[in-house]
Design a protein around this motif. Structure first.
Motif, PDB file in Angstrom:
ATOM      1  N   GLN A 270       6.044   0.855  12.748  1.00 51.47           N
ATOM      2  CA  GLN A 270       7.425   0.848  12.273  1.00 51.47           C
ATOM      3  C   GLN A 270       8.046   2.244  12.391  1.00 51.47           C
ATOM      4  O   GLN A 270       9.224   2.380  12.725  1.00 51.47           O
ATOM      5  N   THR A 271       7.254   3.284  12.110  1.00 54.97           N
ATOM      6  CA  THR A 271       7.762   4.649  12.265  1.00 54.97           C
ATOM      7  C   THR A 271       7.989   4.963  13.737  1.00 54.97           C
ATOM      8  O   THR A 271       8.965   5.623  14.107  1.00 54.97           O
ATOM      9  N   LEU A 272       7.092   4.486  14.596  1.00 53.89           N
ATOM     10  CA  LEU A 272       7.249   4.695  16.038  1.00 53.89           C
ATOM     11  C   LEU A 272       8.567   4.118  16.536  1.00 53.89           C
ATOM     12  O   LEU A 272       9.202   4.683  17.438  1.00 53.89           O
TER      13      LEU A 272
ATOM     14  N   PHE B  60       0.832  -1.206   0.000  1.00 58.88           N
ATOM     15  CA  PHE B  60       0.000   0.000   0.000  1.00 58.88           C
ATOM     16  C   PHE B  60       0.868   1.257   0.000  1.00 58.88           C
ATOM     17  O   PHE B  60       0.570   2.230  -0.688  1.00 58.88           O
ATOM     18  N   ARG B  61       1.938   1.245   0.791  1.00 57.10           N
ATOM     19  CA  ARG B  61       2.818   2.417   0.812  1.00 57.10           C
ATOM     20  C   ARG B  61       3.492   2.637  -0.543  1.00 57.10           C
ATOM     21  O   ARG B  61       3.729   3.773  -0.952  1.00 57.10           O
TER      22      ARG B  61
ATOM     23  N   THR C  37       4.087   5.760   6.782  1.00 57.96           N
ATOM     24  CA  THR C  37       2.766   5.510   6.215  1.00 57.96           C
ATOM     25  C   THR C  37       1.989   6.800   6.016  1.00 57.96           C
ATOM     26  O   THR C  37       1.252   6.947   5.032  1.00 57.96           O
ATOM     27  N   MET C  38       2.139   7.746   6.924  1.00 60.49           N
ATOM     28  CA  MET C  38       1.393   9.000   6.808  1.00 60.49           C
ATOM     29  C   MET C  38       1.773   9.761   5.549  1.00 60.49           C
ATOM     30  O   MET C  38       0.915  10.313   4.861  1.00 60.49           O
ATOM     31  N   ALA C  39       3.059   9.803   5.237  1.00 62.80           N
ATOM     32  CA  ALA C  39       3.506  10.506   4.035  1.00 62.80           C
ATOM     33  C   ALA C  39       3.112   9.743   2.770  1.00 62.80           C
ATOM     34  O   ALA C  39       2.757  10.343   1.757  1.00 62.80           O
TER      35      ALA C  39
END
Length: 204
Positions: free
Chosen positions: A68-70, A23-24, A99-101
């Motif tokens: 994963q970003t955390l 998805f990313r 994921t947000m970007a």
């Protein structure tokens, strides 16, 4: 052969992790259920043994990616996180990056469950990054600290989106990262009070 509960859970986790990566890389609408399951090594029919809908998987994969970003915030200063986040390495690693970007624009057009997962992720990142700062002394300081971290986070996400929108070899792509990185780091520096010098001018 009957699949054990442990294996079924492992299979489900593998599908979520695969979906998070795809998805990313391609966007929510760029990956169909059949292609996703094939990439995970399973049949299309097996999807509905684990998920009620694609939206359910999208929400779970969002949470997986934000986790994963955390992990990047553990044991590091906010400034170090910002430097990595706005690096060319992170920019180019779309399928394994934030994921947000990668999916924020897509999420705005998705069901509430997906948008809720994004909101939860933002709150988790805010909490993690705020924890790296010195403890605020009162409610006003806490609100100001949250505002600074939120501003830094949303600035960084937006900068990454704009940089990725430019051609890979474009000087502008690097300039966006560098200018935004410097601005965010400057905004996180303690602000020097100007009042003492003012008092000195008014004495005598």
């Amino acid at each position: 052969m009957k699949v054990t509960k442990a294996q079924a859970q492992a299979n489900r986790t593998h599908v979520v992790e695969t979906a998070s990566r795809l998805f990313r890389e391609r966007g929510f609408d760029g990956v169909g259920v059949a292609d996703l399951m094939a990439a995970a090594g399973f049949t299309h029919g097996g999807f509905y043994k684990h998920f009620g809908s694609k939206a359910d998987l999208m929400a779970e994969s969002t949470a997986c990616g934000i986790t994963q970003t955390l992990a990047l915030t553990e044991g590091v200063e906010v400034s170090e996180f910002v430097r990595h986040y706005l690096s060319r390495e992170h920019r180019d690693g779309r399928s394994t990056g934030c994921t947000m970007a990668a999916l924020g624009g897509d999420a705005a057009r998705q069901p509430e469950s997906v948008r809720g997962a994004f909101a939860d992720g933002v709150e988790s990142l805010l909490a993690a990054l705020s924890h790296q700062q010195s403890s605020p002394s009162d409610a006003v300081d806490a609100a100001q600290a949250r505002a600074r971290i939120l501003d830094a986070l949303t600035h960084a996400v937006g900068a990454l989106v704009v940089s990725r929108a430019c051609p890979d070899d474009s000087p502008l792509a690097d300039e966006v990262l560098a200018v935004s990185r410097d601005a965010i780091l400057a905004s996180l520096q303690p602000r020097l009070a100007a009042r003492p010098s003012s008092r000195r001018r008014n004495t005598g």
